[in-house]
Design an enzyme around this catalytic site. Structure first.
Site, PDB file in Angstrom:
ATOM      1  N   CYS A  45       0.444  -1.168  -0.019  1.00  0.00           N
ATOM      2  CA  CYS A  45       0.493   0.269  -0.530  1.00  0.00           C
ATOM      3  C   CYS A  45       1.477   1.040  -0.012  1.00  0.00           C
ATOM      4  O   CYS A  45       2.123   1.139   0.289  1.00  0.00           O
ATOM      5  CB  CYS A  45      -0.958   0.339   1.069  1.00  0.00           C
ATOM      6  SG  CYS A  45      -1.461   1.285   1.139  1.00  0.00           S
ATOM      7  N   ASP A  47       0.383   4.113   1.868  1.00  0.00           N
ATOM      8  CA  ASP A  47       0.473   4.158   3.326  1.00  0.00           C
ATOM      9  C   ASP A  47       1.888   4.727   3.627  1.00  0.00           C
ATOM     10  O   ASP A  47       2.926   3.924   4.234  1.00  0.00           O
ATOM     11  CB  ASP A  47       0.268   3.106   3.933  1.00  0.00           C
ATOM     12  CG  ASP A  47      -0.616   3.669   5.024  1.00  0.00           C
ATOM     13  OD1 ASP A  47       0.254   4.457   6.166  1.00  0.00           O
ATOM     14  OD2 ASP A  47      -1.905   4.029   5.547  1.00  0.00           O
ATOM     15  N   ARG A  49       2.459   5.024   6.126  1.00  0.00           N
ATOM     16  CA  ARG A  49       3.625   4.475   7.893  1.00  0.00           C
ATOM     17  C   ARG A  49       4.024   2.690   7.423  1.00  0.00           C
ATOM     18  O   ARG A  49       4.263   1.770   7.937  1.00  0.00           O
ATOM     19  CB  ARG A  49       2.378   4.384   8.681  1.00  0.00           C
ATOM     20  CG  ARG A  49       1.773   5.573   8.783  1.00  0.00           C
ATOM     21  CD  ARG A  49       0.472   5.507   9.980  1.00  0.00           C
ATOM     22  NE  ARG A  49      -0.577   5.218   8.937  1.00  0.00           N
ATOM     23  CZ  ARG A  49      -2.352   4.654   8.752  1.00  0.00           C
ATOM     24  NH1 ARG A  49      -2.225   5.131  10.007  1.00  0.00           N
ATOM     25  NH2 ARG A  49      -2.717   5.086   8.411  1.00  0.00           N
ATOM     26  N   HIS A 101      -1.790  -4.252   4.769  1.00  0.00           N
ATOM     27  CA  HIS A 101      -1.230  -3.260   6.719  1.00  0.00           C
ATOM     28  C   HIS A 101      -2.659  -3.454   7.423  1.00  0.00           C
ATOM     29  O   HIS A 101      -3.845  -3.022   6.754  1.00  0.00           O
ATOM     30  CB  HIS A 101      -0.773  -2.165   6.470  1.00  0.00           C
ATOM     31  CG  HIS A 101      -1.304  -0.615   6.031  1.00  0.00           C
ATOM     32  ND1 HIS A 101      -1.641   0.415   6.456  1.00  0.00           N
ATOM     33  CD2 HIS A 101      -1.955  -1.087   4.984  1.00  0.00           C
ATOM     34  CE1 HIS A 101      -2.627   1.078   5.908  1.00  0.00           C
ATOM     35  NE2 HIS A 101      -2.114   0.550   4.812  1.00  0.00           N
ATOM     36  N   CYS A 104      -6.275  -0.072   7.349  1.00  0.00           N
ATOM     37  CA  CYS A 104      -5.550   0.338   5.587  1.00  0.00           C
ATOM     38  C   CYS A 104      -6.802   1.662   5.489  1.00  0.00           C
ATOM     39  O   CYS A 104      -8.134   1.376   5.494  1.00  0.00           O
ATOM     40  CB  CYS A 104      -5.860  -0.508   4.890  1.00  0.00           C
ATOM     41  SG  CYS A 104      -5.726   0.134   3.303  1.00  0.00           S
TER      42      CYS A 104
HETATM   43 CO    CO Z   1      -3.145   1.461   3.158  1.00  0.00          CO
END
Ligand code: CO
Length: 225
Positions: A45, A47, A49, A101, A104
Site C-alpha cells: 500500500c 500508506d 506508515r 496493512h 488501511c
Molecule cells: Co493502506
C-alpha cells in the site's frame, strides 16, 4: 537555513543517509550502479506508515517495489503488470509478496462506502472483495476487526490475482522458480504476518488460497463467536 519551499531538510537528510551508507560500506553506490539484483518484489500500500525496505531491513538494490492505494493487483493495470513483468522476466525475482496493512484507509473507505473522489473507482475493486466475502464479514463485529479481516481478505485476493497473471503463469510454465506470498503488516506493533497463501506453481494456487482463507476465518471467528 534553507527555505521550506525548497525542502532543504529533505536534501540534508538525503546527504546524511548517503554518507552513512557509504561509510558503512565504501563503494556501496558505485557497486549498485552496475546492476540491481533484488530477489523480492514487494506489492504494498502507498500508506506512509508502511515503508517497505525499512520494515524488512533491506538495503537499496535488494527489494523491487510497487505500491498503490490498498495494494491492488488489477488484471488490466498496466502499471502493476509492467512492474511484475520486469521483476519476473528480467530481474528474475524469486518471490512476489503482496503486503496489506492493518487499519488501511483505502480498505476502510471501501468497507464503509465512503466517497473520496476519483479513488472510489479504484477502491471499487476492494468493494468487490468485500461483496465476495459478505457472509464472513457479517459474522465479524463492525469496527476495527472487520476492517482488518477485509484487509487480509484483500491480500488473499490480490495474491491470487498475481498468480493468475499471464506473467507468473508463463514463468511457472517454463519452470522458473517464483513464489507468490500474501502478508499483512500490523501498524500497532510493526510486525509482519504470513497469511499462508504461498504458491510456487499453478497447482498450488487454489489450495493455498483455501488454506489462507480457512486460517483467516478461524482466526477471526474463534475469538468472537
Ligand atoms: Co493502506
Amino acid at each position: 537555513m534553507s527555505s521550506s519551499k525548497e525542502l532543504g531538510e529533505l536534501f540534508a537528510n538525503n546527504r546524511r543517509w548517503a554518507a552513512s551508507l557509504e561509510a558503512r560500506e565504501p563503494g556501496f553506490f558505485s557497486k549498485l550502479l552496475a546492476q540491481q539484483t533484488p530477489q523480492y518484489l514487494w506489492i504494498g500500500c502507498s500508506d506512509s506508515r508502511v515503508p517497505a525496505n525499512d520494515l524488512v531491513g533491506l538495503l537499496p538494490g535488494e527489494l523491487f517495489v510497487h505500491r498503490n492505494v490498498a495494494n491492488l493487483v488489477v488484471h488490466t493495470d498496466l502499471n502493476a503488470l509492467s512492474v511484475i513483468q520486469y521483476a519476473v522476466d528480467v530481474l528474475n525475482v524469486l518471490h512476489v509478496i503482496v503486503v496489506g496493512h492493518s487499519q488501511c484507509g483505502g480498505v476502510r473507505a471501501a468497507l464503509a462506502g465512503q466517497r473520496a473522489g476519483l479513488v472510489d473507482n479504484w477502491l471499487r475493486h476492494v468493494q468487490d472483495v468485500r461483496d465476495m466475502h459478505a457472509g464472513l464479514l457479517a459474522c465479524i463485529p463492525d469496527g476495527p476487526k472487520r476492517l482488518d479481516a477485509l484487509v487480509e481478505l484483500n491480500v488473499l485476493e490480490q495474491a491470487r490475482n498475481v498468480c493468475f497473471t499471464t506473467i507468473v503463469k508463463d514463468a511457472w510454465a517454463r519452470g522458473q522458480s517464483v513464489t507468490v506470498h500474501g502478508w499483512v503488516y500490523g501498524l500497532h506493533d510493526g510486525h509482519l504476518q504470513d497469511l499462508r497463501i504461498t504458491a510456487s506453481c499453478l497447482d498450488d494456487v487454489l489450495p493455498a488460497y483455501s488454506r489462507g482463507l480457512a486460517a483467516l476465518t478461524a482466526r477471526y471467528l474463534e475469538s468472537d463467536l
